[in-house]
Design a protein around this motif. Sequence first.
Motif, mmCIF file in Angstrom:
data_model
loop_
_atom_site.group_PDB
_atom_site.id
_atom_site.type_symbol
_atom_site.label_atom_id
_atom_site.label_comp_id
_atom_site.label_asym_id
_atom_site.label_seq_id
_atom_site.Cartn_x
_atom_site.Cartn_y
_atom_site.Cartn_z
ATOM 1 N N ARG A 1 -3.581 32.671 -7.144
ATOM 2 C CA ARG A 1 -4.623 32.099 -7.996
ATOM 3 C C ARG A 1 -5.173 30.805 -7.402
ATOM 4 N N SER A 2 -4.248 30.012 -6.836
ATOM 5 C CA SER A 2 -4.704 28.779 -6.191
ATOM 6 C C SER A 2 -5.641 29.088 -5.035
ATOM 7 N N GLN A 3 -5.237 30.110 -4.258
ATOM 8 C CA GLN A 3 -6.090 30.504 -3.133
ATOM 9 C C GLN A 3 -7.464 30.945 -3.621
ATOM 10 N N ARG A 4 -7.519 31.752 -4.675
ATOM 11 C CA ARG A 4 -8.800 32.223 -5.191
ATOM 12 C C ARG A 4 -9.638 31.074 -5.753
ATOM 13 N N ALA A 5 -8.948 30.161 -6.485
ATOM 14 C CA ALA A 5 -9.694 29.040 -7.061
ATOM 15 C C ALA A 5 -10.327 28.192 -5.968
ATOM 16 N N GLU A 6 -9.564 27.927 -4.888
ATOM 17 C CA GLU A 6 -10.125 27.127 -3.803
ATOM 18 C C GLU A 6 -11.274 27.839 -3.121
ATOM 19 N N LEU A 7 -11.160 29.167 -2.951
ATOM 20 C CA LEU A 7 -12.255 29.920 -2.336
ATOM 21 C C LEU A 7 -13.498 29.871 -3.219
ATOM 22 N N LYS A 8 -13.339 30.075 -4.535
ATOM 23 C CA LYS A 8 -14.492 30.020 -5.433
ATOM 24 C C LYS A 8 -15.122 28.628 -5.410
ATOM 25 N N HIS A 9 -14.280 27.616 -5.351
ATOM 26 C CA HIS A 9 -14.812 26.251 -5.304
ATOM 27 C C HIS A 9 -15.591 26.008 -4.016
ATOM 28 N N LEU A 10 -15.054 26.531 -2.928
ATOM 29 C CA LEU A 10 -15.746 26.382 -1.657
ATOM 30 C C LEU A 10 -17.073 27.126 -1.663
ATOM 31 N N GLN A 11 -17.075 28.332 -2.271
ATOM 32 C CA GLN A 11 -18.319 29.098 -2.328
ATOM 33 C C GLN A 11 -19.344 28.405 -3.223
ATOM 34 N N ALA A 12 -18.859 27.759 -4.291
ATOM 35 C CA ALA A 12 -19.779 27.137 -5.241
ATOM 36 C C ALA A 12 -20.399 25.870 -4.693
ATOM 37 N N GLN A 13 -19.732 25.237 -3.732
ATOM 38 C CA GLN A 13 -20.228 23.955 -3.217
ATOM 39 C C GLN A 13 -21.130 24.190 -2.014
ATOM 40 N N ILE A 14 -22.389 23.937 -2.186
ATOM 41 C CA ILE A 14 -23.353 23.967 -1.092
ATOM 42 C C ILE A 14 -23.820 22.532 -0.870
ATOM 43 N N ASN A 15 -23.621 22.031 0.318
ATOM 44 C CA ASN A 15 -23.933 20.650 0.637
ATOM 45 C C ASN A 15 -25.375 20.325 0.229
ATOM 46 N N PRO A 16 -25.561 19.440 -0.791
ATOM 47 C CA PRO A 16 -26.942 19.146 -1.231
ATOM 48 C C PRO A 16 -27.760 18.474 -0.136
ATOM 49 N N HIS A 17 -27.071 17.691 0.723
ATOM 50 C CA HIS A 17 -27.794 17.055 1.825
ATOM 51 C C HIS A 17 -28.355 18.109 2.781
ATOM 52 N N PHE A 18 -27.534 19.148 3.034
ATOM 53 C CA PHE A 18 -28.001 20.237 3.908
ATOM 54 C C PHE A 18 -29.179 20.965 3.267
ATOM 55 N N LEU A 19 -29.062 21.281 1.959
ATOM 56 C CA LEU A 19 -30.155 21.979 1.278
ATOM 57 C C LEU A 19 -31.419 21.126 1.272
ATOM 58 N N TYR A 20 -31.251 19.818 1.017
ATOM 59 C CA TYR A 20 -32.425 18.942 1.007
ATOM 60 C C TYR A 20 -33.125 18.979 2.348
ATOM 61 N N ASN A 21 -32.357 18.812 3.421
ATOM 62 C CA ASN A 21 -32.967 18.812 4.755
ATOM 63 C C ASN A 21 -33.578 20.160 5.093
ATOM 64 N N ALA A 22 -32.879 21.262 4.676
ATOM 65 C CA ALA A 22 -33.389 22.596 4.989
ATOM 66 C C ALA A 22 -34.729 22.835 4.310
ATOM 67 N N TYR A 23 -34.818 22.504 3.012
ATOM 68 C CA TYR A 23 -36.067 22.739 2.308
ATOM 69 C C TYR A 23 -37.138 21.729 2.718
ATOM 70 N N TYR A 24 -36.732 20.519 3.098
ATOM 71 C CA TYR A 24 -37.719 19.574 3.598
ATOM 72 C C TYR A 24 -38.298 20.076 4.908
ATOM 73 N N ARG A 25 -37.427 20.638 5.765
ATOM 74 C CA ARG A 25 -37.926 21.196 7.028
ATOM 75 C C ARG A 25 -38.881 22.360 6.750
ATOM 76 N N LEU A 26 -38.533 23.222 5.755
ATOM 77 C CA LEU A 26 -39.414 24.325 5.387
ATOM 78 C C LEU A 26 -40.754 23.799 4.875
ATOM 79 N N HIS A 27 -40.711 22.704 4.102
ATOM 80 C CA HIS A 27 -41.959 22.093 3.629
ATOM 81 C C HIS A 27 -42.808 21.611 4.797
ATOM 82 N N ARG A 28 -42.156 20.990 5.796
ATOM 83 C CA ARG A 28 -42.903 20.509 6.952
ATOM 84 C C ARG A 28 -43.534 21.673 7.727
ATOM 85 N N MET A 29 -42.783 22.777 7.866
ATOM 86 C CA MET A 29 -43.345 23.945 8.568
ATOM 87 C C MET A 29 -44.575 24.461 7.835
ATOM 88 N N ALA A 30 -44.475 24.581 6.494
ATOM 89 C CA ALA A 30 -45.619 25.070 5.731
ATOM 90 C C ALA A 30 -46.785 24.091 5.829
#
Length: 590
Positions: free
Chosen positions: A371-400
């Motif tokens: 259960r601990s293993q599953r909880a840590e995996l779910k937590h890892l899947q749920a966490q998407i680095n907001p800094h990475f997402l911000y930069n990724a979508y900002y880069r997409l905005h610049r391309m557009a």
Amino acid sequence: MSIRRNLLSIGLYPKIVLIFMAAIIPILFIGSLIVIKGEAAIRREITNSLSSRVHFYVNELNSALEHIISLKREYVFDPDIQRFSTMSPIMTDYERRLEVLLMQKKMKTLKSSSPYIHDVGLFMVSEHKIIYPNRITYSIDEEKTSVHRLLNRSSLPMFVWQNQLMLAERFPTGTYENSLPAYWIEISLNRGKIQSILSQMLTENGGNAILSDLKGNWLISGDASNDSLQRQMAELNQSHAEVSGQQVMTAADDRQYMAAYERLPELGIALTLYMPEEVVLKPLAGYQMWFRILIATAIVIILLYAYWIYLFLQRPLQRLVRAFRKVSEGSFDVQLQSRSRDEIDYFYEQFNQMVGTIQSLIHDVYEQDIRSQRAELKHLQAQINPHFLYNAYYRLHRMAQDEDTVNIKPYTRLLGDYLKYITRNAQEEAMLRMEVDHARTYANILKMRFGDKLTIHWEELPAEWENRLVPRLIVQPIVENAFIHGVEELDEGGILQFSVIASANMISLIIEDNGDRLTEERLDELNRPGNSLSDDIETTGMLNVHRRLILKFGPSYGLRITRSELGGMRVEINLPAAEEEEHESLADRR
């Protein structure tokens, strides 16, 4: 707390109606998507069919006109015609008569060479004659010679003269201002034949086909009705830079039309086909009516079934709810008894067994580890680095913003693949190839963001290890850590490197960087016995990966950190080469 009380105070019947509505809405939503997708598919098929028809008829028309143009040039440079033009003044009347008959025969042959030719005329300046296939005119007036002014201004082989679609060529070739050439050939195209071909292209009610020039000076339509609509459709090819295309257009009468066009720039013409949208989508009306009936029927069934449940199951369910509440509060001594021998009694028995099973599993250490293993995996899947997402979508905005259409498509595909994989929670394991591909997708996103500032060396995974099952999300967090703590702060020359080393009993996935932030003190701290991957490292990152690998495969595996020859950190992800080792490790821990 007040919101929770308000929700609990709602009666059982409204709750059941809401539950069934929540269950049926996705089905109805999927059904509506099917209808919408079906309509879109029909639209695509129709537009593709229009484009195919346009392309087919354009090729046919192009072949016919190219054939006529080729014949025209052959006759312009025909040696008999050139000889007659040159030698005419010194010929006898008899010889001249024979030559004229020969020229008339050639014009007949040229006219009969294509059904698109209406008439052919050979203008012999030295003879002051116009030789047609079935007649001869013994003068060339000013009106006849005005065609040269059009030829001087037009660089295209086709033009309109005296409301006729013409092809003409002079000998000698060139531009004539105040003089006339030795002779020229005029070919008038058969407008009726062209209209007949256009009328056969579309049989749908309201559809039409239009042949026009690229500047809007003339058009030929298969249907002579609604001249304003025809001109609007003919202008479609003028408003687009592409050689061919499709579009849904709104006419002056507010009707929607599906149109497709294709141009022949070398001939200066374009072919446009269009048809009313309601004619195309008419078969969908019946499906939409049946879908509305389906929605109404589903709602009636929900209400009737919910009312039946309200009458026959309310009290037993209330007892079951109260028992579940006690279990949720930590009381596992709850037992339910039913006087009836029906499904409710079965539910009560299963509930009692479930409570006993929960009590026995609470103290099971192995289950807790899983259960601990599953909880840590779910937590890892749920966490998407907001800094990475911000930069990724900002880069997409610049391309557009920069209209970088070349890179937007691969960039959005990489970003979609990244989000699709990291948010997939159905399985706890994945093939090693999928893990490595996911990490490579992340690295490629970084590469597109930073361009020449980042260099990625990625070694291919050996084919024999591609289907090896491993815990999910064990490679990408290491690549992310190498970027964030290694090369992100470098002004230029950042390097990320992935390689694979395989032995008889172990597979090592190696991620390296050339960052300059890893000190010897920090490296010693990470490798100190009992303190490897200390808790100050991001819990859902490297520490999470290390813990899950140990839980899965045992203490002989996991992460190992050293200094890379590139200057930064070198992280080895050590996995067992054979799946039997995993099974043995799990058995030992049991």
